[in-house]
Design an enzyme around this catalytic site. Structure first.
Site, PDB file in Angstrom:
ATOM      1  CD  GLN A 188     -53.584   9.747  11.908  1.00  0.00           C
ATOM      2  OE1 GLN A 188     -54.619   9.576  12.548  1.00  0.00           O
ATOM      3  NE2 GLN A 188     -53.568   9.681  10.583  1.00  0.00           N
ATOM      4  CB  CYS A 342     -53.693   9.804   3.619  1.00  0.00           C
ATOM      5  SG  CYS A 342     -53.090   9.731   5.272  1.00  0.00           S
TER       6      CYS A 342
END
Ligand code: PLP
Length: 401
Positions: A188, A342
């Protein structure tokens, strides 16, 4: 304002692929179909493309090309580190330090190791997902083989203090003659903050990244492994990727990842500025116009540890239900998430928000908005209006206050 828009605010789950990436991949699929290991010219051509992409990854990580291993996803990169470290360092110790808020791609292999007799210590966080550094320092011991801390948390967006942890780890290794390795799941973080091992992340030994979070292809990851680290491979077979990751290279995926990396790095500041602006507009609007909200992310966005990554905003709209708000917004063309989309634990209670000390109801009320450079102010005005309506409608039905 009443016209329906399509607003994609689930960029932490995955991003829309850049058109240039799709074009580069299509070219590779059409023409570079040789096996990069083949000796003929088609193989050589494919191998060249892989090398070019490797250069792009190396440039964005500040490392050399030989330190980059292509994998099938971020999850595989994480698994390679956790399982590979345990296996290559088993004589050095059996302790692993990680955080309570990692992605399952780290937590699940860590749990597997626990069941095999390893000791795993999970470092906690505060209400904004900031790491308990005193706990981390106290947890390091001579039988520690690995510290694994994510670069940016995928649900709260909090930036973790990797350079500080690297300094602590290096200091400990020097004082005690140990060789503790430091890994970061930067899936991320890439494209939002600098993860350059020569500049900002000196001393980080291994880094996992993933293509689909930076407008690249899904099913593509990479792992940086510092030269000299004797990490045992996870996938064994034909010996590709210098024996670190066997399996025929996904040439189109690798080409796409390389192209996405180049694009993410060129105009980096401008891309991040656009995300930050969209985030700030929505955050300010929510705070000013909706009562009884909990801002779960650090409010200020930036690039320093403890601040929020410019792409994430996590908010609990008290007295609602995140899932219902999500589907109401979907009807208005707005796509958000209730937690980390996810993870396989789609319906479960977020372990991240729980570790941050949120009560069950506050977790149930949470929505994660995640931004990209494609979001505009007009989209944010529309989103704010629709969020206001959805929250008000739900609260009226539920007689909240
Ligand atoms: N790590 C983090 C922090 C993530 O957010 C994700 C996916 O959301 C992953 C790992 C898994 O990456 P991939 O989907 O490429 O396997």
């Amino acid at each position: 304002m009443s016209e329906k828009m399509s607003v994609y605010l689930d960029n932490s789950a995955t991003t829309r692929q850049y058109d240039q990436v799709t074009d580069a991949m299509a070219g590779a699929m059409r023409y570079a179909y040789g096996n990069p290991s083949s000796l003929h010219s088609l193989g050589v051509e494919a191998e060249k493309m892989v090398r070019t992409a490797r250069k792009s990854l190396a440039a964005s990580l500040g490392c050399s090309e030989e330190e980059v291993i292509f994998t099938s996803c971020g999850t595989e990169a994480d698994n390679t580190v956790i399982m590979g470290t345990a296996s290559s360092r088993k004589r050095a110790g059996k302790k692993i330090i990680t955080t309570a808020v990692e992605h399952p791609a780290v937590l699940e292999p860590a749990r597997r190791l626990e069941s095999m007799g390893y000791q795993v210590e999970y470092i906690g966080v505060d209400k904004n997902c900031r790491l308990d550094m005193d706990h981390l320092k106290a947890a390091i011991s001579e039988d520690t083989i690995l510290i694994s801390v994510m670069g940016v948390n995928n649900e709260a967006g909090t930036i973790m203090p990797l350079s500080e942890i690297a300094r602590i780890k290096d200091g400990y290794n020097k004082a005690h003659g140990t060789q503790i390795w430091l890994h970061s799941d930067a899936v991320q973080a890439m494209g939002k903050i600098s993860i350059n091992v020569k500049k900002t992340w000196q001393g980080v030994d291994m880094i996992s990244v993933s293509g689909h979070k930076i407008h690249g292809p899904k099913g593509m990851g990479a792992l940086y492994v510092r030269k000299g680290l004797n990490l045992e491979p996870f996938m064994i077979g034909g010996g590709q990727e210098k024996h670190m990751r066997s399996g025929t290279e996904n040439t189109p995926g690798i080409v796409g990842f390389g192209a996405a990396c180049d694009l993410a790095m060129s105009g980096f500041d401008e891309r991040v500025r656009k995300m930050s602006e969209a985030r700030k507009y929505l955050l300010d609007g929510i705070k000013a116009e909706i009562k009884d909200v909990l801002i779960n992310s650090p409010e200020e966005a930036g690039s320093e540890a403890g601040l929020c990554c410019p792409s994430v905003l996590n908010v609990s709209f008290l007295g609602t239900r995140g899932e219902v708000i999500l589907h109401t917004l979907e009807q208005d063309g707005i796509y958000v998430s209730t937690g980390s989309a996810c993870s396989s634990n789609k319906k479960g209670r977020s372990h991240v928000l729980a570790a941050m000390g949120l009560k069950d109801k506050e977790i149930e009320d949470a929505i994660r908005f995640s931004f990209s450079e494609f979001n505009t102010q007009a989209e944010m005005e529309y989103t704010l209006e629709k969020v206001k309506q959805a929250v008000a409608r739900f609260r009226k039905l539920g007689s909240f206050r």
